[in-house]
Design a protein around this motif. Structure first.
Motif, PDB file in Angstrom:
ATOM      1  N   PHE A 266       1.580   6.529  -6.848  1.00 54.81           N
ATOM      2  CA  PHE A 266       0.606   7.288  -7.270  1.00 54.81           C
ATOM      3  C   PHE A 266       1.061   8.636  -7.257  1.00 54.81           C
ATOM      4  O   PHE A 266       0.761   9.612  -8.049  1.00 54.81           O
ATOM      5  CB  PHE A 266      -0.692   7.040  -6.380  1.00 54.81           C
ATOM      6  CG  PHE A 266      -1.877   7.682  -6.728  1.00 54.81           C
ATOM      7  CD1 PHE A 266      -2.830   7.275  -7.790  1.00 54.81           C
ATOM      8  CD2 PHE A 266      -2.400   8.963  -6.170  1.00 54.81           C
ATOM      9  CE1 PHE A 266      -4.136   7.913  -8.092  1.00 54.81           C
ATOM     10  CE2 PHE A 266      -3.399   9.832  -6.701  1.00 54.81           C
ATOM     11  CZ  PHE A 266      -4.366   9.190  -7.634  1.00 54.81           C
TER      12      PHE A 266
ATOM     13  N   LEU B 265       0.812  -1.443  -0.007  1.00 48.05           N
ATOM     14  CA  LEU B 265       0.075   0.023   0.131  1.00 48.05           C
ATOM     15  C   LEU B 265       0.787   1.217  -0.042  1.00 48.05           C
ATOM     16  O   LEU B 265       0.531   2.406  -0.771  1.00 48.05           O
ATOM     17  CB  LEU B 265      -0.901  -0.027   1.158  1.00 48.05           C
ATOM     18  CG  LEU B 265      -1.923  -1.062   1.158  1.00 48.05           C
ATOM     19  CD1 LEU B 265      -2.852  -0.965   2.536  1.00 48.05           C
ATOM     20  CD2 LEU B 265      -2.900  -1.134   0.040  1.00 48.05           C
TER      21      LEU B 265
ATOM     22  N   PHE C 150      -5.306  -4.870  -1.494  1.00 46.59           N
ATOM     23  CA  PHE C 150      -6.567  -4.786  -0.554  1.00 46.59           C
ATOM     24  C   PHE C 150      -7.264  -6.301  -0.947  1.00 46.59           C
ATOM     25  O   PHE C 150      -8.061  -6.636   0.096  1.00 46.59           O
ATOM     26  CB  PHE C 150      -7.481  -3.878  -0.914  1.00 46.59           C
ATOM     27  CG  PHE C 150      -6.939  -2.488  -0.211  1.00 46.59           C
ATOM     28  CD1 PHE C 150      -7.006  -2.545   1.250  1.00 46.59           C
ATOM     29  CD2 PHE C 150      -6.950  -1.235  -0.809  1.00 46.59           C
ATOM     30  CE1 PHE C 150      -6.475  -1.524   1.850  1.00 46.59           C
ATOM     31  CE2 PHE C 150      -6.642  -0.237  -0.061  1.00 46.59           C
ATOM     32  CZ  PHE C 150      -6.495  -0.293   1.192  1.00 46.59           C
ATOM     33  N   ALA C 151      -7.299  -6.934  -2.190  1.00 42.59           N
ATOM     34  CA  ALA C 151      -8.192  -8.100  -2.239  1.00 42.59           C
ATOM     35  C   ALA C 151      -7.485  -9.035  -1.442  1.00 42.59           C
ATOM     36  O   ALA C 151      -7.843  -9.923  -0.920  1.00 42.59           O
ATOM     37  CB  ALA C 151      -7.925  -8.385  -3.644  1.00 42.59           C
TER      38      ALA C 151
ATOM     39  N   VAL D 164      -2.930   2.452  -8.672  1.00 44.38           N
ATOM     40  CA  VAL D 164      -4.467   2.094  -8.160  1.00 44.38           C
ATOM     41  C   VAL D 164      -4.714   0.488  -8.261  1.00 44.38           C
ATOM     42  O   VAL D 164      -5.153  -0.232  -7.291  1.00 44.38           O
ATOM     43  CB  VAL D 164      -5.505   2.832  -8.916  1.00 44.38           C
ATOM     44  CG1 VAL D 164      -6.776   2.223  -8.598  1.00 44.38           C
ATOM     45  CG2 VAL D 164      -5.500   4.195  -8.553  1.00 44.38           C
TER      46      VAL D 164
ATOM     47  N   SER E 149       2.203   1.881  -3.378  1.00 43.59           N
ATOM     48  CA  SER E 149       1.418   2.186  -4.427  1.00 43.59           C
ATOM     49  C   SER E 149       0.813   3.540  -4.167  1.00 43.59           C
ATOM     50  O   SER E 149       0.765   4.357  -5.164  1.00 43.59           O
ATOM     51  CB  SER E 149       0.170   1.189  -4.300  1.00 43.59           C
ATOM     52  OG  SER E 149      -0.614   1.615  -3.297  1.00 43.59           O
ATOM     53  N   ALA E 150       1.153   4.108  -2.752  1.00 45.48           N
ATOM     54  CA  ALA E 150       0.627   5.404  -2.445  1.00 45.48           C
ATOM     55  C   ALA E 150       1.844   6.427  -3.228  1.00 45.48           C
ATOM     56  O   ALA E 150       1.802   7.212  -3.820  1.00 45.48           O
ATOM     57  CB  ALA E 150       0.562   5.732  -1.324  1.00 45.48           C
TER      58      ALA E 150
ATOM     59  N   GLY F 273     -11.194  -7.209  -5.774  1.00 41.48           N
ATOM     60  CA  GLY F 273     -10.050  -6.117  -6.197  1.00 41.48           C
ATOM     61  C   GLY F 273      -9.379  -6.857  -7.332  1.00 41.48           C
ATOM     62  O   GLY F 273      -9.091  -5.833  -8.283  1.00 41.48           O
TER      63      GLY F 273
ATOM     64  N   MET G  70      -0.369   6.346 -12.306  1.00 42.10           N
ATOM     65  CA  MET G  70      -1.530   6.564 -11.324  1.00 42.10           C
ATOM     66  C   MET G  70      -2.305   5.402 -11.565  1.00 42.10           C
ATOM     67  O   MET G  70      -2.668   4.797 -10.376  1.00 42.10           O
ATOM     68  CB  MET G  70      -2.085   7.985 -11.548  1.00 42.10           C
ATOM     69  CG  MET G  70      -1.210   9.140 -11.290  1.00 42.10           C
ATOM     70  SD  MET G  70      -1.944  10.728 -11.848  1.00 42.10           S
ATOM     71  CE  MET G  70      -3.033  11.099 -10.372  1.00 42.10           C
ATOM     72  N   LEU G  71      -2.762   4.916 -12.564  1.00 38.55           N
ATOM     73  CA  LEU G  71      -3.977   3.916 -12.739  1.00 38.55           C
ATOM     74  C   LEU G  71      -3.144   2.766 -12.347  1.00 38.55           C
ATOM     75  O   LEU G  71      -3.496   1.832 -11.656  1.00 38.55           O
ATOM     76  CB  LEU G  71      -4.366   3.754 -14.277  1.00 38.55           C
ATOM     77  CG  LEU G  71      -5.052   5.022 -14.686  1.00 38.55           C
ATOM     78  CD1 LEU G  71      -5.503   4.589 -16.166  1.00 38.55           C
ATOM     79  CD2 LEU G  71      -6.150   5.316 -14.075  1.00 38.55           C
TER      80      LEU G  71
ATOM     81  N   THR H 212      -2.644  -1.084  -5.400  1.00 40.83           N
ATOM     82  CA  THR H 212      -3.665  -0.935  -4.278  1.00 40.83           C
ATOM     83  C   THR H 212      -4.933  -1.911  -4.202  1.00 40.83           C
ATOM     84  O   THR H 212      -4.940  -2.646  -3.060  1.00 40.83           O
ATOM     85  CB  THR H 212      -4.107   0.498  -4.229  1.00 40.83           C
ATOM     86  OG1 THR H 212      -3.287   1.334  -4.631  1.00 40.83           O
ATOM     87  CG2 THR H 212      -4.986   0.725  -2.785  1.00 40.83           C
ATOM     88  N   LEU H 213      -5.474  -2.049  -5.436  1.00 39.22           N
ATOM     89  CA  LEU H 213      -6.690  -2.747  -5.407  1.00 39.22           C
ATOM     90  C   LEU H 213      -6.229  -4.264  -5.120  1.00 39.22           C
ATOM     91  O   LEU H 213      -6.949  -5.087  -4.531  1.00 39.22           O
ATOM     92  CB  LEU H 213      -7.120  -3.037  -6.672  1.00 39.22           C
ATOM     93  CG  LEU H 213      -8.138  -1.588  -7.006  1.00 39.22           C
ATOM     94  CD1 LEU H 213      -8.348  -1.464  -8.550  1.00 39.22           C
ATOM     95  CD2 LEU H 213      -9.444  -1.781  -6.261  1.00 39.22           C
TER      96      LEU H 213
ATOM     97  N   ILE I 158     -11.353  -6.140 -10.409  1.00 44.64           N
ATOM     98  CA  ILE I 158     -11.618  -4.513 -10.551  1.00 44.64           C
ATOM     99  C   ILE I 158     -10.289  -4.292 -11.482  1.00 44.64           C
ATOM    100  O   ILE I 158     -10.199  -3.461 -12.391  1.00 44.64           O
ATOM    101  CB  ILE I 158     -11.850  -3.626  -9.416  1.00 44.64           C
ATOM    102  CG1 ILE I 158     -13.029  -3.894  -8.630  1.00 44.64           C
ATOM    103  CG2 ILE I 158     -11.788  -2.294  -9.656  1.00 44.64           C
ATOM    104  CD1 ILE I 158     -13.266  -3.527  -7.385  1.00 44.64           C
TER     105      ILE I 158
END
Lengths: 521, 99
Positions: free
Chosen positions: B14, B7, B48-49, B41, B10-11, B57, B37-38, B44-45, B60
């Motif tokens: 981004f 995370l 989180f999954a 994300v 990825s932050a 996630g 940036m995408l 991140t997804l 997505i």
């Protein structure tokens, strides 16, 4: 995840999703017409294309409008919880479809320019090149604009009906990507038009990346991206508030960009000015209406329980949007740019209805969106009529004395400006009254005071144009007012009629908006 | 290794993308920053999954890739058009519309 399962057992684990196509019929009609438009583009002879494309597009839009009428009163969540067809969604869809019909008529108008309408003959030719000059005076037209517009309108229908953030993101892109391209298709002043496309595209992509990061953080917070699922998580989970508020903030950036609220408004005047006027009309009305529909659903359905946290933020944004829009509109010397800043100010006025966070606020916002949409669309339609040798004459000074030469067009524009200013007996007054009274009832009296002051400031620049048109001497080499063709006349008549009727006799629509104003949760 | 590190990564990605968007001048590079940036994300997804133990996630992330591909098509078309007109892809040169 058990990998030991056999394939038939897996198939039993994943039942086919139930999709109620009847509830989705407005979107099916519009997307279907868009796809047929692509086929027409591929197979129909060039001469027949423009007429065929318009017929297909209008059939799709009117079919969608009919479907919305038949669905009235439906409250249904379908496609595995991804699409919610309820009162606000149908109201916004009906509004977008009606605005889409009018915008499509403006796009199809070809009598105002020799050879073609507002859309370029061949977008691939370099401006000023021999290739481009060879096309002057021919009846070539980039007819791809019709399917593109239909895809954008389809995205606008899906956007306010999305019940989960992933679908909302996809709808956002489906409505944005065609609009980026359409911005660059102006027949005249092509450098400005292409510049508008680049600016809109880069900033739009930037803002949708923020929307997406907000989506990802909310997924991390709630473990789901469905709006009811996030709502449930905000009620039970006390931990991880950082994820919730960061996610909500980033999501809001993406949505506020689309409704052009301050501080994410800076693209609006440039893009509205550079794009072909019929496309601007579609962007300023359809996109804004659809994006407000989505914004209302996100805030009311997913974050209704934490409204005490987001209301102060929207207070500030609403005030900034109204003030910046109204003050900067005063300084403009270009009518198209002035209308762009006016649309920024109106985004602020509608946000006061969102801040109310009550049923009355929702109903007022829905009514305001419809009233604003028709008035703005007709105002941009009138811009296409006032022309000089370079195409549309949008410089404010050249509009002096227009009322002496063409009282009909100037009179219609005056009615529309009075409606945008919110003068009684026009739809603008009814809409403003609806959102302001809802906000005041919900305890936002301070916001309403600011909103009324901003309305007064905004009235100044609208009335200034009216004074300029009727009480100034016309310039000797001023622009002429073209005789509108049947399509433009129909679109303008629709816009002016809705503006006046909703001002004089608003109660049926107010009642309809009030009945519609209940989200399915 | 704790999934939280992904995370943070990825932050950072981004933020690098957002900063690049604001600082770089070539429209193609600016657009590549959006793609960064995408992709941040997507990371991140997927993380989180893993943390949430759901597949959503990862699904997505596929949607994001498809949308990003569609965006490339439209974006490069627009950037190439303006390059052919102006012989420049610098975002500082598109300055006719202002105030």
């Amino acid at each position: 995840m058990s990998t030991a399962q056999s394939l038939p057992a897996l198939a039993a684990d994943f039942p086919a999703p139930q999709i109620a196509y009847s509830a989705l019929s407005p979107m099916v009609a519009v997307f279907g017409a868009a796809l047929i438009g692509v086929l027409v583009e591929a197979f129909a002879p060039r001469r027949a294309r423009a007429g065929l494309q318009l017929a297909v597009a209008l059939l799709g839009l009117l079919g969608g409008l009919l479907a919305v009428g038949l669905l009235a009163g439906t409250r249904e969540v379908t496609a595995v919880g991804a699409v919610a067809v309820d009162g606000p969604a149908l109201f916004v869809q009906g509004t977008v479809l009606a605005l889409g019909v009018a915008a499509m008529l403006l796009l199809a108008e070809r009598s105002l320019e020799s050879g073609g309408g507002a859309i370029v003959a061949q977008a691939a030719t370099v401006p000023g090149s021999a290739d481009e000059r060879a096309l002057v005076g021919t009846d070539h037209l980039q007819t791809e604009v019709f399917p593109l517009a239909m895809l954008a309108i389809g995205g606008m229908l899906l956007f306010p009906a999305s019940n989960d953030l992933l679908l909302m993101f996809v709808a956002l892109e489906v409505l944005s990507l065609p609009l980026y391209l359409m911005c660059g298709l102006a027949r005249r002043r092509r450098l400005l038009s292409q510049e508008a496309a680049v600016k809109y595209f880069l900033l739009g992509a930037f803002s949708s990346a923020f929307f997406l990061y907000g989506l990802a953080l909310l997924y991390g917070y709630a473990g789901t991206v469905s709006l009811p699922g996030i709502a449930a998580a905000t009620q039970v989970t006390a931990s991880n508030d950082g994820l919730l508020y960061t996610g909500l903030g980033l999501l809001t950036v993406g949505l506020l960009f689309k409704i052009s609220a301050v501080p994410f408004h800076s693209w609006t005047p440039d893009v509205y000015q550079g794009a072909p006027t019929p496309v601007t009309a579609l962007m300023a009305t359809g996109t804004k209406v659809a994006a407000f529909g989505a914004l209302l659903r996100v805030y009311y359905v997913a974050f209704g329980a934490i409204r005490w946290d987001w209301r102060p933020l929207l207070w500030v944004i609403a005030i900034a949007t109204m003030a910046v829009g109204a003050l900067l509109a005063i300084t403009q010397r270009d009518v198209k740019r002035m209308l762009a800043y006016s649309s920024v100010a109106h985004a602020g006025f509608i946000l006061t209805g969102v801040v109310a966070a009550t049923r009355a606020g929702l109903a007022g916002s829905l009514f305001y969106l419809l009233a604003y949409g028709f008035t703005t669309l007709a105002a941009f339609g009138i811009l296409t009529l006032v022309r000089d040798a370079d195409g549309e004459a949008t410089d404010l000074s050249s509009w002096a004395g227009l009322g002496r030469r063409s009282p009909m067009v100037a009179g219609a524009f005056a009615i529309l400006l009075l409606a945008l200013a919110g003068i009684p007996l026009t739809s603008g007054f009814t809409g403003k009254f609806a959102v302001f009274s809802a906000a005041a009832d919900a305890g936002a009296a301070g916001l309403v005071v600011v909103a009324v002051v901003c309305s007064a400031i905004a009235a100044f620049f609208y009335v200034r144009v009216i004074v300029l048109m009727f009480f100034n001497e016309p310039a000797a080499d001023g622009p002429t007012v073209a005789i509108p063709g049947a399509f433009t006349s129909a679109a303008l008549a629709l816009g002016v009629a809705v503006t006046v009727v909703l001002g004089v006799f608003p109660s049926p629509l107010l009642k309809l908006a009030d009945q519609a104003a209940l989200f399915i949760r | 290794m704790s999934p939280a590190y992904y995370l943070y990564l990825s932050a950072i990605l981004f933020t690098v993308g957002a900063a690049g968007f604001l600082l770089r001048r070539n429209a193609v590079v600016v657009f590549m920053c959006v793609e960064l940036m995408l992709n941040a994300v997507n990371l991140t997804l997927v993380t989180f999954a893993r943390i949430n133990g759901t597949l959503d996630g990862q699904i997505i992330a596929f949607f994001v890739m498809v949308v990003a591909a569609a965006e490339v098509v439209v974006g490069l078309a627009i950037i190439v058009t303006i390059f052919r007109t102006r012989q420049s892809a610098s975002v500082d040169d598109v300055n006719l519309l202002k105030y």
